[in-house]
Enzyme design. Sequence first.
Site, short mmCIF file in Angstrom:
data_model
loop_
_atom_site.label_atom_id
_atom_site.label_comp_id
_atom_site.label_asym_id
_atom_site.label_seq_id
_atom_site.Cartn_x
_atom_site.Cartn_y
_atom_site.Cartn_z
N SER A 1 0.84 -1.19 0.00
CA SER A 1 0.00 0.00 0.00
C SER A 1 0.89 1.26 0.00
CB SER A 1 -0.95 -0.04 1.20
OG SER A 1 -1.91 0.97 1.12
N HIS B 1 -7.75 -5.01 -1.26
CA HIS B 1 -6.51 -4.38 -0.80
C HIS B 1 -5.78 -5.25 0.22
CE1 HIS B 1 -3.77 -1.06 -0.55
NE2 HIS B 1 -3.96 -0.89 0.75
#
Length: 216
Positions: A77, A189
Site C-alpha cells: 500500500s 486491498h
Amino acid sequence: AGAFGSNFMYQSQIMAAKGFAVLGVNPRGSSTYSQEFMDAVVGDWGGKDYLDIMAGVDEVIARGVADPHNLFVTGWSYGGYMTSWVATQTSRFKAAVGGAIISDRYSMYATEDIVLTGEHYFGGNPWDDGDKLLSRSPLTYVANVTTPFMVLHGEMDVRCPTTQGEEFYTALKRLGKTAVFVRYPGEYHGFGRLSHRIDRFKRTAAWFEYYAGKKS
C-alpha cells in the site's frame, strides 16, 4: 499513518527465520510520535519519509547489522508506494517487492475509494497541480530503476487500483528491466484467502533469496 509496533508481523518473522535481518522504519508520516510528525508528509510523499527510511538503512549498516551489498526492500500500500519510489531513487537494493503499489499519482485520482484522503495526502488534484502529482510519482522516474522488481496486486483492489501495478510493471518491461507481475484473483486491498497470503510471503522470500544467492 500506519506504524510498526510490538504486534506480531508474519512477513518479518518469516524473513528473520530465513536469516535476513529485518528493519521496519517509522518515518515521518507514521502515527508514532505526534500529530505534527504524522502531518509532515502531507503533500510531500517521497520526501521526508524517503530520507527517514534511508537514514534507518544507513544506521543498521553502521551498527554492523546489515550488509550494504545485500539490501532488499518491500512494502504494501503506502509501503508499496515507498518501495517503488525507493527503486526509482537509488540502486542500493538488490531486489524489491512492491505490494498494492501506487505508481502514478496523477492517474490514480478518483479511481481509489478514498478520494478526499488522496487529495489531502497527495497535496492536490490533477487540474490544480498535476505537475506536482507527476513529480512524486514513481512512474515518472521508472527509467532509473536497476533493481529487479516484483509487483503483487489483488485484482479487485479499490484502495490502490490494480492499474497502478500494471502501469509500473508494463513500463519496466518496455524498458527492458527485470520485472514480474503477480495478480491475485478475487482479492481486494488486504488479502482474504489464506492461500494467497501464504503465496505472497513465499514469493517475497523466494525473490529475495534468489538475488541474495541463498538456497531454500
